[in-house]
Scaffold this motif. Sequence first.
Motif, PDB file in Angstrom:
ATOM      1  N   MET A 199       0.863  -1.157   0.056  1.00 26.55           N
ATOM      2  CA  MET A 199      -0.041   0.073   0.042  1.00 26.55           C
ATOM      3  C   MET A 199       0.849   1.421   0.037  1.00 26.55           C
ATOM      4  N   PRO A 200       0.535   2.204  -0.670  1.00 25.80           N
ATOM      5  CA  PRO A 200       1.271   3.458  -0.584  1.00 25.80           C
ATOM      6  C   PRO A 200       1.335   3.947   0.938  1.00 25.80           C
ATOM      7  N   ASN A 201       2.350   4.311   1.349  1.00 26.67           N
ATOM      8  CA  ASN A 201       2.796   4.913   2.882  1.00 26.67           C
ATOM      9  C   ASN A 201       4.005   5.542   2.808  1.00 26.67           C
ATOM     10  N   LEU A 202       4.218   6.253   4.082  1.00 26.66           N
ATOM     11  CA  LEU A 202       5.379   6.808   4.254  1.00 26.66           C
ATOM     12  C   LEU A 202       6.210   6.348   5.616  1.00 26.66           C
ATOM     13  N   GLY A 203       6.149   5.250   5.525  1.00 29.10           N
ATOM     14  CA  GLY A 203       6.896   4.554   6.950  1.00 29.10           C
ATOM     15  C   GLY A 203       6.290   4.938   8.254  1.00 29.10           C
ATOM     16  N   SER A 204       7.055   5.119   9.172  1.00 27.73           N
ATOM     17  CA  SER A 204       6.625   5.292  10.497  1.00 27.73           C
ATOM     18  C   SER A 204       5.928   6.931  10.674  1.00 27.73           C
ATOM     19  N   THR A 205       5.024   7.246  10.927  1.00 27.06           N
ATOM     20  CA  THR A 205       4.313   8.241  10.929  1.00 27.06           C
ATOM     21  C   THR A 205       4.815   9.162  12.275  1.00 27.06           C
ATOM     22  N   PHE A 213       6.813   2.991  22.397  1.00 22.66           N
ATOM     23  CA  PHE A 213       6.694   2.595  20.952  1.00 22.66           C
ATOM     24  C   PHE A 213       5.562   3.289  20.677  1.00 22.66           C
ATOM     25  N   SER A 214       5.459   3.965  19.562  1.00 21.45           N
ATOM     26  CA  SER A 214       4.199   4.703  19.033  1.00 21.45           C
ATOM     27  C   SER A 214       3.225   3.609  18.654  1.00 21.45           C
ATOM     28  N   ALA A 215       3.547   2.646  18.054  1.00 19.85           N
ATOM     29  CA  ALA A 215       2.603   1.516  17.617  1.00 19.85           C
ATOM     30  C   ALA A 215       1.801   0.769  18.876  1.00 19.85           C
ATOM     31  N   LYS A 216       2.678   0.893  19.954  1.00 20.93           N
ATOM     32  CA  LYS A 216       1.761   0.149  20.962  1.00 20.93           C
ATOM     33  C   LYS A 216       0.856   1.241  21.515  1.00 20.93           C
ATOM     34  N   LEU A 217       1.108   2.384  21.711  1.00 21.31           N
ATOM     35  CA  LEU A 217       0.415   3.541  21.981  1.00 21.31           C
ATOM     36  C   LEU A 217      -0.787   3.585  21.375  1.00 21.31           C
ATOM     37  N   ILE A 218      -0.612   3.617  19.889  1.00 14.87           N
ATOM     38  CA  ILE A 218      -1.748   3.555  19.052  1.00 14.87           C
ATOM     39  C   ILE A 218      -2.831   2.438  19.140  1.00 14.87           C
ATOM     40  N   MET A 231      -7.745   6.921   3.656  1.00 12.86           N
ATOM     41  CA  MET A 231      -6.879   6.853   4.539  1.00 12.86           C
ATOM     42  C   MET A 231      -6.922   5.918   5.794  1.00 12.86           C
ATOM     43  N   GLN A 232      -5.885   4.860   6.013  1.00 17.63           N
ATOM     44  CA  GLN A 232      -6.134   3.999   7.064  1.00 17.63           C
ATOM     45  C   GLN A 232      -5.085   3.811   8.155  1.00 17.63           C
ATOM     46  N   VAL A 233      -5.498   3.967   9.342  1.00 14.91           N
ATOM     47  CA  VAL A 233      -4.425   3.575  10.338  1.00 14.91           C
ATOM     48  C   VAL A 233      -3.960   1.898  10.066  1.00 14.91           C
ATOM     49  N   SER A 234      -2.676   1.510   9.639  1.00 18.88           N
ATOM     50  CA  SER A 234      -2.606   0.333   9.060  1.00 18.88           C
ATOM     51  C   SER A 234      -2.934  -1.091  10.118  1.00 18.88           C
ATOM     52  N   ASN A 235      -3.442  -1.880   9.643  1.00 14.52           N
ATOM     53  CA  ASN A 235      -3.683  -3.043  10.616  1.00 14.52           C
ATOM     54  C   ASN A 235      -2.427  -3.879  10.699  1.00 14.52           C
ATOM     55  N   THR A 236      -1.658  -3.805   9.740  1.00 13.92           N
ATOM     56  CA  THR A 236      -0.463  -4.598   9.691  1.00 13.92           C
ATOM     57  C   THR A 236       0.666  -4.052  10.519  1.00 13.92           C
ATOM     58  N   HIS A 237       0.936  -2.667  10.664  1.00 16.03           N
ATOM     59  CA  HIS A 237       1.745  -1.888  11.440  1.00 16.03           C
ATOM     60  C   HIS A 237       1.007  -0.485  11.862  1.00 16.03           C
ATOM     61  N   PRO A 238       0.647  -0.515  13.127  1.00 16.97           N
ATOM     62  CA  PRO A 238      -0.300   0.692  13.706  1.00 16.97           C
ATOM     63  C   PRO A 238       0.292   1.900  13.422  1.00 16.97           C
ATOM     64  N   GLU A 272       4.752  12.883  18.415  1.00 19.98           N
ATOM     65  CA  GLU A 272       5.396  13.715  17.457  1.00 19.98           C
ATOM     66  C   GLU A 272       5.681  13.284  15.904  1.00 19.98           C
ATOM     67  N   GLU A 273       5.234  14.144  14.682  1.00 23.77           N
ATOM     68  CA  GLU A 273       5.200  13.461  13.509  1.00 23.77           C
ATOM     69  C   GLU A 273       6.763  13.047  13.164  1.00 23.77           C
ATOM     70  N   GLU A 274       7.030  11.857  12.675  1.00 22.50           N
ATOM     71  CA  GLU A 274       8.324  11.641  12.069  1.00 22.50           C
ATOM     72  C   GLU A 274       8.262  11.919  10.551  1.00 22.50           C
ATOM     73  N   ILE A 275       7.041  11.997   9.932  1.00 22.59           N
ATOM     74  CA  ILE A 275       6.916  11.944   8.507  1.00 22.59           C
ATOM     75  C   ILE A 275       6.951  13.842   8.151  1.00 22.59           C
ATOM     76  N   VAL A 276       7.504  13.971   7.120  1.00 20.57           N
ATOM     77  CA  VAL A 276       7.714  15.527   6.651  1.00 20.57           C
ATOM     78  C   VAL A 276       6.188  15.971   5.988  1.00 20.57           C
ATOM     79  N   ILE A 277       5.620  16.882   6.675  1.00 28.62           N
ATOM     80  CA  ILE A 277       4.401  17.399   6.081  1.00 28.62           C
ATOM     81  C   ILE A 277       4.726  18.764   5.366  1.00 28.62           C
ATOM     82  N   ILE A 278       4.366  18.854   4.226  1.00 30.71           N
ATOM     83  CA  ILE A 278       4.651  20.210   3.589  1.00 30.71           C
ATOM     84  C   ILE A 278       3.185  20.998   3.697  1.00 30.71           C
ATOM     85  N   GLU A 279       3.458  22.288   4.185  1.00 26.09           N
ATOM     86  CA  GLU A 279       2.140  22.636   4.704  1.00 26.09           C
ATOM     87  C   GLU A 279       1.498  23.304   3.543  1.00 26.09           C
TER      88      GLU A 279
END
Length: 280
Positions: A199-205, A213-218, A231-238, A272-279
């Motif tokens: 699926m199109p994704n940007l790695g760890s959000t 671990f963000s995944a566990k908190l999610i 857009m979906q929070v992945s069921n494979t890797h949250p 805190e976001e790891e991905i880079v969001i262009i405003e």
Amino acid sequence: MKIYKYHHMREYSNMKIGGIAKELIIIEKKEELVEVLKSREKTFLIGNGTNTLIPDRDMDISFISLNKLNKLEDLGNGRVYVESGVNFDDLIDFTEEKNYSGLENLAGIPGSVGGLIYMNGGAYGSEIFDSIEEIEIVDEKFEIRKIKKTDTYVTYRNTEIQQKKWKVISAVFKFEIGFNKEKVLELKEKRETRHPLNMPNLGSTFKNPEGQFSAKLIIAAGVQGHKVGDMQVSNTHPNFLENHGDAKYSDVIEIIRIVKKKVKLDSGIELEEEIVIIED
Ligand SMILES: Cc1cc2nc3c(=O)[nH]c(=O)nc-3n(C[C@H](O)[C@H](O)[C@H](O)COP(=O)(O)OP(=O)(O)OC[C@H]3O[C@@H](n4cnc5c(N)ncnc54)[C@H](O)[C@@H]3O)c2cc1C
């Protein structure tokens, strides 16, 4: 250099979202990068786009690509000169060919070398800066300089380069002898089973908060699988967000807002976001 006016940017982000840029500039010599940075007001340097969310509207932004700066040269004694447009995968292949060790834990990260250096990318306890000796940058005064690793600061997913908006042209890596092929194969397989690579994704959000671990908190906050539009929070890797077809930039922004709010309510922790969001 080559300049493409009104360029469609969707294919330049691994999330497959993106509108039309004022221009896309393909740099062929490092001096051109200085010239472009000096002459444009709003620029964005795009690597492989595996960590960057691009707005899906018309953008008054000059996107710059260094993908044509892709020289790889063995300097001997485990030292390798690498330009920032080199695909990280190609650097791994080069270290295998030369029997150099140091980057095995990072194998499978889909970025460019420049993108990885910018954020001190890493995996499984290693970071790219562990193997770097020196970087060549364009600084805030548009000067091309070389900086020794010992004269700059890097922490978890954070660098002086990021803080000061420097552009990475190249780096000299220093490796040990003895490429560990088994480790690379093992970790690549792990990625294939644990990450939603279909699926199109940007790695760890989100970055992992200290000691968490963000995944566990999610998961604990009950938002794994949550959907906004396509857009979906992945069921494979949250910690991954997946584009199920026609997700919009606004869907990503909204789902991030919801995840952060639910995690904060559940655990008191501010992600805190790891991905880079262009405003937008
Ligand atoms: C499936 C998947 C798995 C991933 N796994 C990991 C992982 O294990 N560890 C990890 O750290 N990351 C991971 N990522 C995230 C991503 O691959 C890395 O962050 C990578 O370093 C981004 O490189 P890029 O070239 O795609 O950068 P881009 O997304 O193009 O850009 C990211 C940022 O870097 C800046 N940048 C790019 N090139 C330069 C340059 N030459 N000079 C200055 N700034 C520059 C951009 O301006 C932008 O701000 C993963 C992503 C995906 C899709």
